[in-house]
Design a protein around this motif. Structure first.
Motif, PDB file in Angstrom:
ATOM      1  N   ALA A 172      61.036 132.242 -15.249  1.00  0.00           N
ATOM      2  CA  ALA A 172      61.260 131.162 -15.755  1.00  0.00           C
ATOM      3  C   ALA A 172      62.508 131.534 -16.737  1.00  0.00           C
ATOM      4  O   ALA A 172      62.512 132.581 -17.533  1.00  0.00           O
ATOM      5  CB  ALA A 172      60.264 130.685 -16.516  1.00  0.00           C
ATOM      6  N   GLN A 222      57.434 121.619 -15.298  1.00  0.00           N
ATOM      7  CA  GLN A 222      57.305 122.575 -16.471  1.00  0.00           C
ATOM      8  C   GLN A 222      55.935 123.332 -16.122  1.00  0.00           C
ATOM      9  O   GLN A 222      55.831 124.583 -16.399  1.00  0.00           O
ATOM     10  CB  GLN A 222      57.734 122.088 -17.668  1.00  0.00           C
ATOM     11  N   ARG A 226      57.552 126.720 -15.629  1.00  0.00           N
ATOM     12  CA  ARG A 226      58.028 127.027 -16.822  1.00  0.00           C
ATOM     13  C   ARG A 226      57.165 126.521 -17.991  1.00  0.00           C
ATOM     14  O   ARG A 226      57.176 125.653 -18.711  1.00  0.00           O
ATOM     15  CB  ARG A 226      59.345 126.296 -17.152  1.00  0.00           C
ATOM     16  N   THR A 241      65.781 127.321 -14.327  1.00  0.00           N
ATOM     17  CA  THR A 241      64.785 127.597 -13.332  1.00  0.00           C
ATOM     18  C   THR A 241      64.553 126.744 -12.301  1.00  0.00           C
ATOM     19  O   THR A 241      64.522 127.417 -11.199  1.00  0.00           O
ATOM     20  CB  THR A 241      63.280 127.631 -14.275  1.00  0.00           C
TER      21      THR A 241
END
Length: 251
Positions: A172, A222, A226, A241
């Protein structure tokens, strides 16, 4: 399912009645990982085998690494619910579902034991080999059902799976201050974000408007790729990312 022999030789068999044929002669080309979200593994196992629940999975992995197979891989388990990936909405017909025993966010959400993850990795390796599943099609329930589901969650160790050769991941990008796309934004940059998410497989409309659906899909992205910050804001880290994932994906 008389004469049920496990696809995974090391798995115990406990047959669930909650299954059916894969529709339109589809074959599994993805793995969807879940957490059980129940207080105990025994309760989850019983629920997945209860005809009243109308839910099931192909496999259940307990905290101690014990694997139970409930539905044959050739059959359609009822694990994904309302979901989509690359525009396909009957995810149950094209996937193998794995439930991982963990009480989930509403019951404290502990980490996943190492021996449980070791078992998940070995199970996934066998499925990937049997069905030639590509790395980017080893997915979270939250990926195929953004907003409706958040499992297996941000504590799930995707990096451990990737290190062992399962799934798709990139490091990430660091979280830094700077420009970000957020709810209410409009324009070409939002359209680019939506296009990249759609190219990876997420169900999002390419409208150029950062609406609630876009925010929810960004959160799902996410949570998997991430997890350091899950806020639905497409900051530079999120965008970089996603770009790296697309660049490294193979069909």
């Amino acid at each position: 399912m008389s004469g049920f022999l496990p696809d995974e030789p090391s798995a115990e068999v406990r047959v669930s009645p909650n299954f059916g044929p894969r529709r339109d002669s589809q074959k599994p080309d993805m793995i969807v990982l879940h957490y059980t979200g129940m207080a105990t593994g025994a309760a989850a196992e019983a629920w997945l085998c209860d005809p009243a629940s109308e839910v099931s999975s192909h496999y259940l992995v307990h905290e101690n690494g014990h694997v139970v197979q409930m539905v044959r891989e050739s059959d359609r388990a009822w694990h994904a619910g309302q979901s989509s990936w690359f525009g396909r909405t009957d995810i149950n017909s094209c996937s193998i579902g794995i439930e991982i025993v963990n009480p989930g966010h509403s019951l404290g959400y502990p980490g996943f034991p190492k021996r449980q993850i070791t078992a998940v990795i070995e199970l996934c390796k066998g499925i990937v080999t049997r069905h030639a599943i590509t790395p980017q099609r080893v997915l979270a329930h939250s990926d195929v059902a953004p907003g409706r589901k958040i499992d297996p969650g941000e504590k799930f160790p995707w990096a451990a799976l990737f290190k062992a050769g399962v799934g798709h991941l990139v490091p990430a990008a660091p979280v830094r201050r700077g420009a970000a796309l957020k709810s209410g934004d409009r324009g070409a940059d939002v359209e680019t974000l939506q296009s990249m998410l759609s190219l990876y497989g997420y169900g999002v409309e390419i409208s150029g408007i950062f609406d609630d659906r876009t925010r929810i899909v960004v959160e799902a992205f996410q949570r998997h790729f991430r997890p350091r910050r899950i806020d639905g804001i497409a900051d530079g880290s999120t965008m970089r990312t996603l770009q790296k994932l697309l660049a490294s994906a193979r069909n």
